[in-house]
Every structure is written in structure tokens, then in C-alpha cells.
Write a protein that holds these residues in place. Structure first.
Motif, PDB file in Angstrom:
ATOM      1  N   THR A  98       9.956  -1.475   8.428  1.00 58.89           N
ATOM      2  CA  THR A  98      10.665  -0.315   7.888  1.00 58.89           C
ATOM      3  C   THR A  98      11.390  -0.688   6.610  1.00 58.89           C
ATOM      4  N   LEU A  99      12.007  -1.856   6.608  1.00 59.13           N
ATOM      5  CA  LEU A  99      12.744  -2.306   5.425  1.00 59.13           C
ATOM      6  C   LEU A  99      11.802  -2.543   4.249  1.00 59.13           C
ATOM      7  N   LYS A 100      10.689  -3.251   4.484  1.00 58.36           N
ATOM      8  CA  LYS A 100       9.742  -3.520   3.404  1.00 58.36           C
ATOM      9  C   LYS A 100       9.100  -2.222   2.911  1.00 58.36           C
ATOM     10  N   ASP A 101       8.748  -1.332   3.828  1.00 60.82           N
ATOM     11  CA  ASP A 101       8.154  -0.057   3.421  1.00 60.82           C
ATOM     12  C   ASP A 101       9.149   0.770   2.608  1.00 60.82           C
ATOM     13  N   ALA A 102      10.417   0.804   3.046  1.00 65.12           N
ATOM     14  CA  ALA A 102      11.442   1.564   2.322  1.00 65.12           C
ATOM     15  C   ALA A 102      11.678   0.970   0.940  1.00 65.12           C
ATOM     16  N   PHE A 103      11.731  -0.351   0.865  1.00 61.44           N
ATOM     17  CA  PHE A 103      11.913  -1.009  -0.431  1.00 61.44           C
ATOM     18  C   PHE A 103      10.731  -0.702  -1.350  1.00 61.44           C
ATOM     19  N   GLY A 104       9.539  -0.735  -0.804  1.00 59.87           N
ATOM     20  CA  GLY A 104       8.348  -0.408  -1.588  1.00 59.87           C
ATOM     21  C   GLY A 104       8.390   1.010  -2.111  1.00 59.87           C
ATOM     22  N   ARG A 105       8.829   1.952  -1.272  1.00 57.53           N
ATOM     23  CA  ARG A 105       8.932   3.347  -1.711  1.00 57.53           C
ATOM     24  C   ARG A 105       9.997   3.503  -2.800  1.00 57.53           C
ATOM     25  N   MET A 106      11.111   2.770  -2.656  1.00 56.02           N
ATOM     26  CA  MET A 106      12.159   2.830  -3.690  1.00 56.02           C
ATOM     27  C   MET A 106      11.633   2.279  -5.011  1.00 56.02           C
ATOM     28  N   MET A 107      10.893   1.178  -4.950  1.00 59.10           N
ATOM     29  CA  MET A 107      10.327   0.599  -6.169  1.00 59.10           C
ATOM     30  C   MET A 107       9.328   1.572  -6.805  1.00 59.10           C
ATOM     31  N   ALA A 108       8.521   2.213  -5.972  1.00 62.38           N
ATOM     32  CA  ALA A 108       7.543   3.173  -6.485  1.00 62.38           C
ATOM     33  C   ALA A 108       8.250   4.358  -7.146  1.00 62.38           C
ATOM     34  N   PHE A 109       9.338   4.801  -6.536  1.00 60.30           N
ATOM     35  CA  PHE A 109      10.104   5.912  -7.107  1.00 60.30           C
ATOM     36  C   PHE A 109      10.639   5.511  -8.483  1.00 60.30           C
ATOM     37  N   ALA A 110      11.208   4.308  -8.570  1.00 56.75           N
ATOM     38  CA  ALA A 110      11.753   3.831  -9.837  1.00 56.75           C
ATOM     39  C   ALA A 110      10.645   3.699 -10.882  1.00 56.75           C
ATOM     40  N   GLU A 126       0.839  -1.212   0.000  1.00 56.73           N
ATOM     41  CA  GLU A 126       0.000   0.000   0.000  1.00 56.73           C
ATOM     42  C   GLU A 126       0.867   1.252   0.000  1.00 56.73           C
ATOM     43  N   GLU A 127       1.975   1.222   0.727  1.00 57.66           N
ATOM     44  CA  GLU A 127       2.904   2.360   0.710  1.00 57.66           C
ATOM     45  C   GLU A 127       3.459   2.556  -0.705  1.00 57.66           C
ATOM     46  N   GLN A 128       3.833   1.451  -1.344  1.00 54.94           N
ATOM     47  CA  GLN A 128       4.352   1.511  -2.700  1.00 54.94           C
ATOM     48  C   GLN A 128       3.289   2.030  -3.657  1.00 54.94           C
ATOM     49  N   SER A 129       2.091   1.520  -3.522  1.00 61.20           N
ATOM     50  CA  SER A 129       0.990   1.928  -4.391  1.00 61.20           C
ATOM     51  C   SER A 129       0.720   3.423  -4.265  1.00 61.20           C
ATOM     52  N   GLU A 130       0.690   3.909  -3.042  1.00 62.54           N
ATOM     53  CA  GLU A 130       0.416   5.339  -2.840  1.00 62.54           C
ATOM     54  C   GLU A 130       1.463   6.203  -3.533  1.00 62.54           C
ATOM     55  N   LYS A 131       2.723   5.856  -3.370  1.00 58.28           N
ATOM     56  CA  LYS A 131       3.799   6.655  -3.987  1.00 58.28           C
ATOM     57  C   LYS A 131       3.741   6.559  -5.513  1.00 58.28           C
ATOM     58  N   MET A 132       3.545   5.332  -6.024  1.00 61.37           N
ATOM     59  CA  MET A 132       3.500   5.123  -7.469  1.00 61.37           C
ATOM     60  C   MET A 132       2.335   5.887  -8.087  1.00 61.37           C
ATOM     61  N   LEU A 133       1.147   5.765  -7.488  1.00 62.74           N
ATOM     62  CA  LEU A 133      -0.034   6.430  -8.029  1.00 62.74           C
ATOM     63  C   LEU A 133       0.068   7.955  -7.908  1.00 62.74           C
ATOM     64  N   THR A 134       0.666   8.434  -6.827  1.00 64.04           N
ATOM     65  CA  THR A 134       0.822   9.878  -6.638  1.00 64.04           C
ATOM     66  C   THR A 134       1.709  10.462  -7.735  1.00 64.04           C
ATOM     67  N   LYS A 135       2.822   9.786  -8.022  1.00 67.39           N
ATOM     68  CA  LYS A 135       3.709  10.269  -9.089  1.00 67.39           C
ATOM     69  C   LYS A 135       2.997  10.222 -10.442  1.00 67.39           C
ATOM     70  N   PHE A 136       2.293   9.149 -10.697  1.00 69.13           N
ATOM     71  CA  PHE A 136       1.575   8.990 -11.965  1.00 69.13           C
ATOM     72  C   PHE A 136       0.502  10.072 -12.104  1.00 69.13           C
ATOM     73  N   ALA A 137      -0.318  10.249 -11.084  1.00 67.98           N
ATOM     74  CA  ALA A 137      -1.399  11.243 -11.139  1.00 67.98           C
ATOM     75  C   ALA A 137      -0.842  12.652 -11.312  1.00 67.98           C
ATOM     76  N   GLY A 138       0.312  12.910 -10.700  1.00 72.12           N
ATOM     77  CA  GLY A 138       0.919  14.235 -10.793  1.00 72.12           C
ATOM     78  C   GLY A 138       1.328  14.624 -12.200  1.00 72.12           C
ATOM     79  N   ARG A 139       1.506  13.642 -13.067  1.00 70.08           N
ATOM     80  CA  ARG A 139       1.912  13.937 -14.442  1.00 70.08           C
ATOM     81  C   ARG A 139       0.756  13.852 -15.437  1.00 70.08           C
ATOM     82  N   ILE A 140      -0.398  13.388 -15.012  1.00 70.12           N
ATOM     83  CA  ILE A 140      -1.532  13.259 -15.936  1.00 70.12           C
ATOM     84  C   ILE A 140      -2.130  14.639 -16.188  1.00 70.12           C
ATOM     85  N   GLU A 141      -2.187  15.017 -17.459  1.00 73.18           N
ATOM     86  CA  GLU A 141      -2.732  16.317 -17.832  1.00 73.18           C
ATOM     87  C   GLU A 141      -3.977  16.220 -18.704  1.00 73.18           C
TER      88      GLU A 141
END
Length: 187
Positions: free
Chosen positions: A88-100, A37-52
Motif C-alpha cells: 500500500t505504501l509503495k503503491d501510494a508513493f508511486g501514485r503520488m510520484m505519477a501525480f507530480a 506499474e501503478e505509477q506508470s498507469e497514472k502517469m501515462l493516463t494523465k499524459f494521454a489525457g492532455r495529448i491533442e
């Protein structure tokens, strides 16, 4: 004579607590779901931020981002009841994957299509995860976790269904925009 697997399962499904090992497995899967869910939130936030140019998709994703934040909070409550914390490790890894994943969209010409496909795929992974969590919680007699995961499952199915129903429309709009001079189809 030892009990059969069916007898063991029948006993396990009627008790309120499982073995320490079974509870630990459920907790580990709850941590995984929280990280997703942490990964999903970051991934979707970045995606939505670029949708015009796809306002309906952007609106739906923004709505699901809020649901996703609530899902992470509810999963944390489940973990709290077990006296455990998020990983913390799984959440951080998820955020890194979402960033990528979020950054990779910036470098493709069909970001709206690839991002929509990624979101659809991710929703189905989450659906499978919550079905497993529901069964695991049920086997331990943890009705509160089961109920929470059933609520989240409904939200994930709704998002996956929305994407499934709208992917053709999004694709057609993308294809039309691709052929229009001076118009961006990418996002």
C-alpha cells in the motif's frame, strides 16, 4: 569444508524453493514492480489525457495503459501465490510520484517532448526490473513468475521500441508546430 559460491548457486538453481530470505527478496521486488506499474498507469493516463495533436502517440499510450493494467494484475497474482499482497505504501508513493509528474507537464512548453522522454526512460527502468525478476524467479525455480515476467518484459520492450522509433517523428512534428502562428505544439 564449506561449499563454493558456484556449488551453492548450482544447488539453488535446481531446487524449487529458495531460502526464506531469497523468497522475501523476490516478493519485495514483485511489490516494487507492481508499484511501478501503478505509477506508470497514472502517469501515462494523465499524459494521454492532455495529448491533442499527436494522435499516433496518444493511441499507442492508451494501448500501453491497458497493457499496464494487465501487468499490475499479473504481478498481483504472483504475489498472491506467495501469500503476500501489494505494498500500500509503495503503491501510494508511486501514485503520488505519477501525480507530480503528470502535473509538471502542464507547466512546460514542450510537454509532448518531455512526456515522451519520461515514458521512454520509465520503460527502460521497467525492462531492467523485469530482467532482474526473471533471473530471481528462475533462481528459485518459480517458472510461473518467470513466465509472467517474460510476457511483461516483451510488452515493455515493444513500448520502448515504439517510442524509440517514433521520438524523431514526434520531435519533428513538434518543431514544425512550434513555428506555426496560432498553433499549439505543447500537446
Amino acid at each position: 569444508m564449506s561449499e563454493s559460491p558456484q556449488q551453492h548457486y548450482a544447488k539453488a538453481t535446481t531446487r524449487q524453493t529458495g531460502s526464506s530470505e531469497a523468497r522475501e527478496q523476490l516478493v519485495d521486488w514483485l511489490r516494487d514492480a507492481h508499484a511501478a506499474e501503478e505509477q506508470s498507469e497514472k502517469m501515462l493516463t494523465k499524459f494521454a489525457g492532455r495529448i491533442e495533436n499527436y494522435p499516433e502517440l496518444k493511441s499507442q499510450i492508451q494501448r500501453h495503459i491497458e497493457e499496464t493494467r494487465g501487468q499490475a494484475r499479473r504481478l498481483k497474482q504472483c504475489l498472491d501465490r506467495y501469500g503476500d499482497t501489494t505494498s500500500t505504501l509503495k503503491d501510494a508513493f508511486g501514485r503520488m510520484m505519477a501525480f507530480a509528474q503528470g502535473m509538471s507537464g502542464a507547466f512546460v512548453d514542450d510537454e509532448i517532448i518531455k512526456g515522451s522522454m519520461a515514458a521512454y526512460t520509465f520503460e527502460h527502468m521497467e525492462i531492467a526490473s523485469y530482467r532482474i525478476l526473471i533471473a530471481a524467479a528462475e533462481s528459485l525455480g518459480d517458472t510461473e513468475t518467470r513466465n509472467i515476467c517474460e510476457q511483461i518484459l516483451e510488452e515493455e520492450i515493444a513500448m520502448a521500441t515504439w517510442l524509440e522509433e517514433h521520438l524523431p517523428e514526434i520531435t519533428q512534428k513538434y518543431m514544425l508546430r512550434t513555428d506555426m502562428p496560432g498553433v499549439t505544439a505543447k500537446h
